[in-house]
Design a protein around this motif. Sequence first.
Motif, PDB file in Angstrom:
ATOM      1  N   SER A 331       0.876  -1.202  -0.037  1.00 52.94           N
ATOM      2  CA  SER A 331      -0.027  -0.170  -0.080  1.00 52.94           C
ATOM      3  C   SER A 331       0.798   1.318   0.053  1.00 52.94           C
ATOM      4  N   GLY A 332       0.298   2.308  -0.380  1.00 52.31           N
ATOM      5  CA  GLY A 332       0.939   3.734  -0.447  1.00 52.31           C
ATOM      6  C   GLY A 332       0.482   4.490   0.770  1.00 52.31           C
ATOM      7  N   TRP A 333       1.291   5.164   1.252  1.00 50.51           N
ATOM      8  CA  TRP A 333       0.522   6.124   2.137  1.00 50.51           C
ATOM      9  C   TRP A 333       1.162   7.525   2.195  1.00 50.51           C
ATOM     10  N   ILE A 334       0.157   8.560   2.530  1.00 47.80           N
ATOM     11  CA  ILE A 334       1.013  10.125   2.215  1.00 47.80           C
ATOM     12  C   ILE A 334       0.596  10.873   3.271  1.00 47.80           C
ATOM     13  N   ILE A 335       1.365  11.748   3.689  1.00 51.83           N
ATOM     14  CA  ILE A 335       1.025  12.601   4.936  1.00 51.83           C
ATOM     15  C   ILE A 335       1.367  13.953   4.129  1.00 51.83           C
ATOM     16  N   ASN A 336       0.826  15.276   4.965  1.00 48.29           N
ATOM     17  CA  ASN A 336       0.919  16.558   4.306  1.00 48.29           C
ATOM     18  C   ASN A 336      -0.164  16.814   3.362  1.00 48.29           C
ATOM     19  N   ASN A 337      -1.514  16.403   4.039  1.00 41.02           N
ATOM     20  CA  ASN A 337      -2.847  16.683   3.469  1.00 41.02           C
ATOM     21  C   ASN A 337      -3.760  17.700   3.889  1.00 41.02           C
ATOM     22  N   VAL A 338      -4.517  17.850   3.047  1.00 43.52           N
ATOM     23  CA  VAL A 338      -5.574  19.209   3.518  1.00 43.52           C
ATOM     24  C   VAL A 338      -6.313  18.760   4.612  1.00 43.52           C
ATOM     25  N   LYS A 339      -6.262  19.796   5.578  1.00 46.87           N
ATOM     26  CA  LYS A 339      -7.020  19.790   6.974  1.00 46.87           C
ATOM     27  C   LYS A 339      -6.453  18.738   7.971  1.00 46.87           C
ATOM     28  N   GLU A 340      -5.320  18.280   7.661  1.00 45.71           N
ATOM     29  CA  GLU A 340      -4.614  17.173   8.582  1.00 45.71           C
ATOM     30  C   GLU A 340      -4.184  17.812   9.620  1.00 45.71           C
ATOM     31  N   THR A 341      -4.111  17.102  10.798  1.00 46.04           N
ATOM     32  CA  THR A 341      -3.413  17.770  11.976  1.00 46.04           C
ATOM     33  C   THR A 341      -2.553  16.805  12.521  1.00 46.04           C
ATOM     34  N   GLU A 342      -1.786  17.069  13.583  1.00 48.74           N
ATOM     35  CA  GLU A 342      -0.760  16.209  14.222  1.00 48.74           C
ATOM     36  C   GLU A 342      -1.468  14.841  14.493  1.00 48.74           C
ATOM     37  N   GLU A 343      -2.725  14.843  15.087  1.00 49.30           N
ATOM     38  CA  GLU A 343      -3.152  13.932  15.609  1.00 49.30           C
ATOM     39  C   GLU A 343      -3.474  12.721  13.953  1.00 49.30           C
ATOM     40  N   ASP A 344      -4.010  13.637  13.225  1.00 48.89           N
ATOM     41  CA  ASP A 344      -4.325  12.748  11.700  1.00 48.89           C
ATOM     42  C   ASP A 344      -3.196  11.928  11.420  1.00 48.89           C
ATOM     43  N   VAL A 345      -1.964  12.768  11.398  1.00 51.46           N
ATOM     44  CA  VAL A 345      -0.739  12.234  10.909  1.00 51.46           C
ATOM     45  C   VAL A 345      -0.368  10.865  11.794  1.00 51.46           C
ATOM     46  N   GLU A 346      -0.357  11.088  13.369  1.00 53.90           N
ATOM     47  CA  GLU A 346      -0.016   9.952  14.190  1.00 53.90           C
ATOM     48  C   GLU A 346      -1.049   8.520  13.930  1.00 53.90           C
ATOM     49  N   MET A 347      -2.282   9.135  13.422  1.00 54.16           N
ATOM     50  CA  MET A 347      -3.499   8.095  13.198  1.00 54.16           C
ATOM     51  C   MET A 347      -2.946   7.221  12.279  1.00 54.16           C
ATOM     52  N   THR A 348      -2.226   7.877  10.906  1.00 53.89           N
ATOM     53  CA  THR A 348      -1.836   7.379  10.065  1.00 53.89           C
ATOM     54  C   THR A 348      -0.887   6.365   9.905  1.00 53.89           C
TER      55      THR A 348
END
Length: 633
Positions: A331-348
């Motif tokens: 699978s591919g994963w990306i961070i630096n997304n619209v509306k993304e917060t630090e919590e969202d990054v950690e969730m990813t």
Amino acid sequence: MSADNGSPRTTRKFLLIKPPYTYYPVGLAYVASTLDRSGIAFDFLDLSDGKSDIETQMRKNDYFAVGTGGLVADFNTLGDIFQTVSKANAKVPRILGGHITRDVTSEIIFSHMPVDFMVVREAEVTLPELLDAILSGDGGYADIDGIVYRDNHGGVIRNQPRARINLGEGGIFPSYDFFDHDAWAKAGNPIPIMTGRGCPGACTFCSPSFRKFFARPLEDVFTEIETQRDRFGIRHFEFLSEIFFNTEEQLLEFCHAFKERIGLTFTCLLRADMNPDILQTLYDCGCNYLNIGIESGSDKVLRQMGKKITIETVRNFVNKAKQAGFTKLESGWIINNVKETEEDVEMTVDFHDELRLRSNLGFTIPYPGTPLFSRAIKKGLIKSEYEFLRKITTFYTVDFVPDLLFIPNPEGKSVLPNLTDIPDEDFARVLSSAYARFIGNYALKATHMSQKNGATFMHGNCPACDREYEYKFDTISPIHRNLSCPGVADGTCYNDLMSHANIFSLPYIDAYAKQVAEKIKNQRVAIFGDSFIIKFVFAHNIFDLNIDNVVGMSTRTPGMEGRYVYADKHGNARQNSKLVTARELFDLKPDVALVLEMPPGSLAYRDILLDTGFGEDQITLMTPESLFTNQVV
């Protein structure tokens, strides 16, 4: 390579150029087939082979036109190709194709590349018509749908779009004759197969061929499979379509036919919103490697992306795939997304850790042609499309992905546009920490090091299958990348070129690093060492060191003074990464002198620092003086 097709329309040839990428040129294979069917003789020039040269090739023949193509990311490479073509023959018509013609503003391409024509979207009908018009010399371009071209006054004319090709009618095949496919296949390289064109998705980070999937007739697909099997001896097939099939019915029909007619194995890409009940049939018919688009571990971010999937959908899909027997899931994963917060990054990162798939983590880049790019322009994150394109190679020429976070733009922010809701002052910290956590899953679970017959070995377990093995380790660097588990050879593990051996995964080295991190916390740090190792330390977050606390950097590598550890080719550079002399750093009065070099080089560096005037209690080595002890020193 030359292709002379029966009775060509002219004794002159067209030159088809492959840019210097190393993957299989699927698009050019279809272009070559189009030229064959149209009776247009051509030569094929592969710039990735290390031997081909445009100017030398063009001296051999009086080509009536030259063409190449690619993606948005190829903007600078394509520009360089056309500059070279123009230098060799300023009068030869130059043609650009590929996704770039659709995604980048036409005026920018014509202003900054010496091209005369663009073939937009599919080339099967448009390119032969354009080449006929060039050969006739009558300038009759106005009636050719699907092209953009310069007029006699330097303006840009865009003709009406070309109607979609009806793939369902069949008979559209790639060519296998425009270069040595036998050698390519014997080297173990795949020849990707397309089951269709386009994608029904509307992901904001993507610019798909079409917002719809157009399937090829199954008989055409199987003709291609059987040709690869019988002509090149291929026994595992790779399907590269943006999606494999659009409906469950199409997929099931393929699976039944593949099992009955082929009976071998294949790899494909699949959307996670497909009915997971088809996975057992897919596995049973021969699919042994599945690539799934997941991207994020946050439902909020997935909605912003337009993915039309949820975390629970993905979790159920992956569980069903594993139950069906799939062990090779990617699978591919990306961070630096619209509306993304630090919590969202950690969730990813947490969701990636939970699923345990073979994965890569990247940063979302707002490419021209995508909704993200339009948003970035409106928000002022990107000031100029051309300047963004001119500097786009920065995103692909770093040693470590997080290097992008530490190279500043003229405003002092990261050269990577911050698309998130994370404040700029926290952006680099959050994304680099997430990358370090993510990539840490692919480190050999090291236990100890040893020496045998003058060589150094790292011992540990594969991060994917837990198999024990030893790896020959060159102690000049703290990390060795692109490693494969021995289980790949016998088919028991899929960890092929994904893991790395990292000395900080050794328990006693990790314990030492934690002591160093505590010592340098909130201190003014001067860094001394090798540029690659410096980047490794920050990319893997070894000492939890805030780069803003670094007063400067130095190296003992000759000729490096005045250069920057973090910089691009466009004048962007992080000032505290400029390499200066040890004396200059001493004069900045740092609290700590951190030596980022492997022993015994680190010991030599310590002597240099002592001679410069640093106190012994100021100097901290990256690792213990010896790597061959279980004791923290």
